[in-house]
Design a protein around this motif. Sequence first.
Motif, PDB file in Angstrom:
ATOM      1  N   VAL A 122      45.234  38.789  39.767  1.00  0.00           N
ATOM      2  CA  VAL A 122      46.659  38.793  39.423  1.00  0.00           C
ATOM      3  C   VAL A 122      46.836  39.139  37.937  1.00  0.00           C
ATOM      4  CG1 VAL A 122      48.699  37.305  39.178  1.00  0.00           C
ATOM      5  CG2 VAL A 122      47.310  37.213  41.264  1.00  0.00           C
TER       6      VAL A 122
ATOM      7  N   LYS B 222      48.653  43.587  40.527  1.00  0.00           N
ATOM      8  CA  LYS B 222      48.916  42.466  41.429  1.00  0.00           C
ATOM      9  C   LYS B 222      49.871  41.480  40.763  1.00  0.00           C
ATOM     10  CE  LYS B 222      44.762  42.459  44.248  1.00  0.00           C
ATOM     11  NZ  LYS B 222      43.624  41.660  44.715  1.00  0.00           N
TER      12      LYS B 222
ATOM     13  N   GLU C  14      50.398  43.477  45.839  1.00  0.00           N
ATOM     14  CA  GLU C  14      49.745  44.579  45.148  1.00  0.00           C
ATOM     15  C   GLU C  14      50.685  45.778  45.185  1.00  0.00           C
ATOM     16  OE1 GLU C  14      45.557  47.021  44.897  1.00  0.00           O
ATOM     17  OE2 GLU C  14      45.803  45.498  46.434  1.00  0.00           O
TER      18      GLU C  14
END
Length: 112
Positions: A59, A2, A26
């Motif tokens: 992330v 991500k 993603e």
Amino acid sequence: MKIAIPIADGILANHFGHCEQFAVMEIELQERRLLERQDLQAPPHEPGLLPRWLAGHGVQMVISGGMGQRAQQLFLENGIKVFTGAPSAPPEQLVHHFMHGSLSLGANLCDH
């Protein structure tokens, strides 16, 4: 993987800490494929909050125009790799260039 990209008006926002939203992209890096895009409203600006908040969303990397040295350190401490100096462009374009090894990075646009 991500990737978070700060956005304003649909393109990369130059000032990371004061953006309107984050596009969380993603990707499947091996296949060079975008799997999903999720736009998240940025939380209120508070020193040290964004690295923890983005890490909580899974992330692993940030692409930005500019980011201060302290913020970069906080991202690294949260296991998030940082790329600065990206041009103002739509998130899909930036991710495409990253996946194909052609993301052009210039100077870090942040002076603090």
